[in-house]
Design a protein around this motif. Structure first.
Motif, PDB file in Angstrom:
ATOM      1  N   LEU A   1       0.643  -1.173  -0.457  1.00  7.42           N
ATOM      2  CA  LEU A   1      -0.132  -0.271   0.411  1.00  7.42           C
ATOM      3  C   LEU A   1       1.079   1.017  -0.052  1.00  7.42           C
ATOM      4  O   LEU A   1       0.568   2.660   0.484  1.00  7.42           O
ATOM      5  N   GLY A   2       1.750   1.461  -0.634  1.00 10.08           N
ATOM      6  CA  GLY A   2       2.982   2.270  -0.858  1.00 10.08           C
ATOM      7  C   GLY A   2       2.339   3.083  -2.110  1.00 10.08           C
ATOM      8  O   GLY A   2       1.688   2.967  -2.699  1.00 10.08           O
ATOM      9  N   PHE A   3       1.718   4.175  -1.766  1.00 10.99           N
ATOM     10  CA  PHE A   3       1.533   5.237  -2.907  1.00 10.99           C
ATOM     11  C   PHE A   3       1.964   6.286  -4.219  1.00 10.99           C
ATOM     12  O   PHE A   3       1.617   6.445  -4.966  1.00 10.99           O
ATOM     13  N   THR A   4       3.738   5.613  -3.259  1.00  8.43           N
ATOM     14  CA  THR A   4       4.053   5.779  -4.437  1.00  8.43           C
ATOM     15  C   THR A   4       4.129   4.581  -5.524  1.00  8.43           C
ATOM     16  O   THR A   4       5.299   3.940  -5.648  1.00  8.43           O
ATOM     17  N   ARG A   5       2.864   3.990  -5.741  1.00 12.31           N
ATOM     18  CA  ARG A   5       3.265   2.680  -6.305  1.00 12.31           C
ATOM     19  C   ARG A   5       3.350   3.019  -8.210  1.00 12.31           C
ATOM     20  O   ARG A   5       3.184   1.994  -9.022  1.00 12.31           O
TER      21      ARG A   5
ATOM     22  N   GLU B   1     -13.013   3.685   1.992  1.00 11.34           N
ATOM     23  CA  GLU B   1     -12.771   2.339   1.109  1.00 11.34           C
ATOM     24  C   GLU B   1     -12.962   2.149  -0.489  1.00 11.34           C
ATOM     25  O   GLU B   1     -11.375   1.191  -1.321  1.00 11.34           O
ATOM     26  N   PRO B   2     -14.353   2.829  -0.429  1.00 10.86           N
ATOM     27  CA  PRO B   2     -14.138   2.298  -2.624  1.00 10.86           C
ATOM     28  C   PRO B   2     -12.990   3.153  -3.357  1.00 10.86           C
ATOM     29  O   PRO B   2     -11.959   2.415  -4.323  1.00 10.86           O
ATOM     30  N   ARG B   3     -12.764   4.479  -3.054  1.00 10.24           N
ATOM     31  CA  ARG B   3     -11.359   5.503  -3.150  1.00 10.24           C
ATOM     32  C   ARG B   3     -10.464   4.322  -3.214  1.00 10.24           C
ATOM     33  O   ARG B   3      -9.467   4.165  -3.942  1.00 10.24           O
ATOM     34  N   LEU B   4     -10.103   3.454  -1.750  1.00 10.98           N
ATOM     35  CA  LEU B   4      -8.823   3.012  -1.768  1.00 10.98           C
ATOM     36  C   LEU B   4      -8.824   1.926  -2.737  1.00 10.98           C
ATOM     37  O   LEU B   4      -7.595   1.920  -3.590  1.00 10.98           O
TER      38      LEU B   4
ATOM     39  N   TYR C   1      -5.512   0.727  -5.369  1.00 10.33           N
ATOM     40  CA  TYR C   1      -4.501  -0.063  -5.521  1.00 10.33           C
ATOM     41  C   TYR C   1      -5.014  -1.221  -5.967  1.00 10.33           C
ATOM     42  O   TYR C   1      -4.101  -2.140  -5.986  1.00 10.33           O
ATOM     43  N   GLY C   2      -5.886  -1.184  -6.271  1.00 11.93           N
ATOM     44  CA  GLY C   2      -6.872  -2.653  -6.499  1.00 11.93           C
ATOM     45  C   GLY C   2      -7.261  -3.662  -5.619  1.00 11.93           C
ATOM     46  O   GLY C   2      -6.874  -3.617  -4.383  1.00 11.93           O
ATOM     47  N   ASP C   3      -7.935  -4.380  -6.034  1.00 16.73           N
ATOM     48  CA  ASP C   3      -8.571  -5.584  -4.551  1.00 16.73           C
ATOM     49  C   ASP C   3      -7.593  -6.489  -4.254  1.00 16.73           C
ATOM     50  O   ASP C   3      -7.289  -7.083  -3.327  1.00 16.73           O
ATOM     51  N   THR C   4      -6.300  -6.912  -5.406  1.00 17.08           N
ATOM     52  CA  THR C   4      -5.960  -8.013  -4.950  1.00 17.08           C
ATOM     53  C   THR C   4      -5.037  -7.329  -3.710  1.00 17.08           C
ATOM     54  O   THR C   4      -4.281  -7.687  -3.129  1.00 17.08           O
ATOM     55  N   ALA C   5      -4.345  -6.048  -4.242  1.00 20.21           N
ATOM     56  CA  ALA C   5      -3.703  -6.000  -2.732  1.00 20.21           C
ATOM     57  C   ALA C   5      -3.736  -5.036  -2.008  1.00 20.21           C
ATOM     58  O   ALA C   5      -3.156  -5.908  -0.545  1.00 20.21           O
TER      59      ALA C   5
END
Lengths: 128, 537
Positions: free
Chosen positions: B434-438, B486-489, B493-497
């Protein structure tokens, strides 16, 4: 009442905005051993009669293994200024905030001596 | 209540963060301070502190209170706090070098050196770390753009800096010692990057050792929700200097645009003296600062360009042109930004009209003029110069999207003037789940300014516009991110992450311990939930 409203609004803005209107900070290193804005590291002190009666020296409870300060901040806000003005200096207040220097032991090296696994769980000793 | 050796009560009914943009209510009886215990050996001190963390978790479970270790309090969001008790760990500053016998043979046979590894406790500040390392002729590999954070707080919230060939602070971490329950504390490292020898984990006395990439990458950016991070193993490198080339007004033309989208430095030659053909100097850190009220997106007006700062990594030498000491005299006061905030909030449209003039007057304070100087990491990224109440938000975007995003920001600034300036830093993509520099190269676009209603309105407009345009972005965990849900998160990042992060948390913490380390911010983002399927350990 309404003609005084603008003045009251301006005074309100100023008094709220200037809640810390004068700050003097002495700092050696910008690093503290406590969390910022810790209420346990701040104290409001009062002097009476133009300093004839002053608060006792503050003894910050820094870690005795270093026992040094890294910074001291003295803050005078609008309310304190007003109090001094109204009392003609008989009552003067200041907020003092300190920041203890962290006790930082010398870097040790793991592996210089024999490495052993503790045989039993550590017990929690009582605070001395 | 009798407290263990090294734990002190720290009564606090509420706590305000460093930049004074929120105040958190607390349970005063659940706040504690940890210190290095008074014991004869450093190992005993360290292990007693581990036991103290376990005592705190047990206290949290038995008294049904949430707890969280707080760092230096730099975060603008409520991610590092809780409505229970805060644990002040800033006095925990033991640190250790490692003998080769403590290091995994695979690490050393790959040509890496044990003396570049450095183990430190969570409360160590970045400046303290730098002082210890630089006196040993070593450097941290990345920091933020200043050095006041604690090491655990910095990487747990994804502090990024601008190392576009290296990455964020979390990329310097190669091992974690985390206290994950009243009777459990674990060692985490990547299976693909083994570091610790059994002798080292024996020295720690851990109950479990995990060599697992997914688990480690999830724990790296977990903002204190995976337990108490006690020890951090960092990879350092030989001491180096950062040599600065900067220019305050570079026209926003092809050279700057290719710099941002392709990291191509050659277009800057007319504006900056760059050692591009010197093999001993490698580009390291890139910053661009923009005054949105003096910005010409067409590039036609060279006086309305951008500030560009490039730092080149060079071998350390004793004599170098040092950065000047801060000028004496007056600086804006601790209350100045708060006053501006109050005025803006009360004056309505009249205040809005003042914004461009205000920013244009204050903008020079945001620029450092150190072109041609050099410094170590601690000399280059020193204490922040922001005083008092401030606001800062940052989005992470793919650097190839920067031009589009800047055009949108410029257009929105014409409608609603932003009371602040823009900063752009470029960071190599992170391995943290969950690093935002993804993004492969993440452009971190920062909005630094006054904490005011108009600021929040402007930020909401930016976020909404990016979503309308379907431009992928993330939000800095430690900066203003009140729109995070939660939806925005999951979109970011995607559900997998997200599920992998949740599964890792469930692997490490049992249910009672998870409750201790859950805070309202996580509930808002759905990070307190169970993953769809939790693997059995």
């Amino acid at each position: 009442m309404s003609r005084y409203l603008p003045a009251i609004v301006v005074l309100g803005i100023v008094s709220v905005g200037l809640s810390g209107c004068m700050t003097t900070r002495v700092a050696t290193i910008y690093d503290c051993d406590t969390v910022v804005n810790d209420p346990n590291s701040t104290k409001v002190v009062t002097s009476y009669f133009w300093g004839l009666r002053q608060p006792a020296d503050i003894k910050p409870p820094c870690d005795s293994r270093s026992n040094h300060l890294n910074s001291v901040t003295v803050n005078t806000n609008f309310g304190y200024f007003l109090l001094s003005l109204v009392t003609v200096g008989v009552v003067t207040k200041q907020r003092v905030t300190w920041c203890c220097a962290p006790y930082t032991p010398a870097v040790d090296t793991i592996g210089l001596g024999p490495a052993t696994r503790p045989e039993s769980k550590l017990s929690l000793s009582a605070r001395p | 209540m009798s407290l263990p050796n090294g734990i002190e009560a720290l009564p606090m009914a509420e706590w305000t963060n460093r930049h004074e943009n929120f105040t958190q209510r607390l349970q005063a009886s659940a706040c504690f301070k940890l210190r290095i215990p008074n014991l004869p050996t450093s190992q005993q001190q360290y292990q007693q502190t581990t036991a103290n963390f376990q005592w705190l978790i047990r206290y949290g479970i038995e008294h049904n209170v949430r707890m969280r270790a707080v760092g230096k309090g730099w975060s603008f969001s409520e991610v590092p706090v809780t409505d229970g008790g805060l644990v002040d760990t800033l006095a925990l500053r033991q640190s250790f070098a490692l003998q080769p016998s403590m290091v995994a043979p695979a690490y050393q046979t790959a040509g890496r050196r044990a003396d570049n590894l450095f183990f430190t406790e969570c409360g160590m500040s970045i400046i303290g770390l730098e002082q210890q390392l630089e006196s040993r002729q070593k450097s941290v590999r990345a920091s933020g753009a200043s050095n006041g954070q604690s090491i655990a707080g910095a990487f747990s919230t994804g502090t990024h800096g601008g190392a576009f060939r290296f990455g964020s602070v979390q990329e310097t971490v190669v091992g974690l010692h985390i206290v994950t329950g009243p009777d459990r504390h674990v060692w985490l490292e990547r299976a693909s990057y083994p570091v610790a020898a059994p002798k080292f984990t024996d020295w720690l006395g851990v109950t479990d050792v995990f060599r697992d990439d997914d688990l480690f990458n999830a724990a790296l950016v977990s903002f204190g929700s995976f337990g108490f991070i006690h020890g951090v193993l960092l990879e350092t490198e030989p001491l180096f200097l950062l040599e600065e080339s900067s220019s305050p007004r570079v026209p926003y033309r092809e050279g700057v645009k290719r710099l941002m989208t392709h990291l191509d430095l050659t277009g800057l030659k007319p504006w900056l003296q760059l050692p591009l053909n010197d093999p001993t100097r490698q580009p390291y850190h890139l910053t661009i600062i923009i005054n949105p009220h003096q910005f010409d997106p067409t590039g036609a007006d060279p006086n309305r360009g951008v500030f560009v700062q490039l730092l080149f990594k060079a071998p350390y030498r004793a004599v170098y042109p040092r950065r000047p000491a801060p000028a004496s005299g007056f600086i804006y006061g601790d209350s100045s930004l708060g006053l501006i905030s109050t005025v803006l909030d009360h004056l309505g449209n009249a205040g809005v009209a003042l914004v461009p003039t205000l920013v244009n007057r204050l903008y020079p304070l945001a620029l450092e003029r150190n072109n041609g100087t050099a410094g170590t990491m601690s000399e280059t990224f020193d204490n922040t110069n922001i005083r008092g109440k401030a606001a800062s938000a940052a989005i992470g975007i793919d650097n190839r999207d920067v031009l589009r995003v800047l055009a949108e920001v410029h257009a929105l600034n014409q409608q609603t003037p932003f009371p602040g300036v823009l900063g752009l830093r470029f960071v190599k993509g992170t391995k943290a789940t969950l690093g935002f520099t993804r993004f492969p190269v993440t452009a971190v676009l920062e909005f630094d300014g006054v904490e005011a209603r108009i600021t929040r309105r402007f930020l909401e407009m930016i976020w909404a516009r990016l979503e309308i345009l379907n431009i992928a972005y993330t939000l800095h965990w430690g900066k203003i991110n009140f729109n995070l849900t939660e939806p925005r998160l999951r979109k970011m990042y995607g559900d997998t992450a997200v599920n992998q992060w949740l599964a890792s948390r469930h692997r490490l913490l049992d249910a009672p311990t998870r409750r201790v380390f859950t805070n309202p911010f996580m509930e808002r983002c759905g990070l307190d939930k169970a993953p769809a399927q939790v693997p059995v350990v």
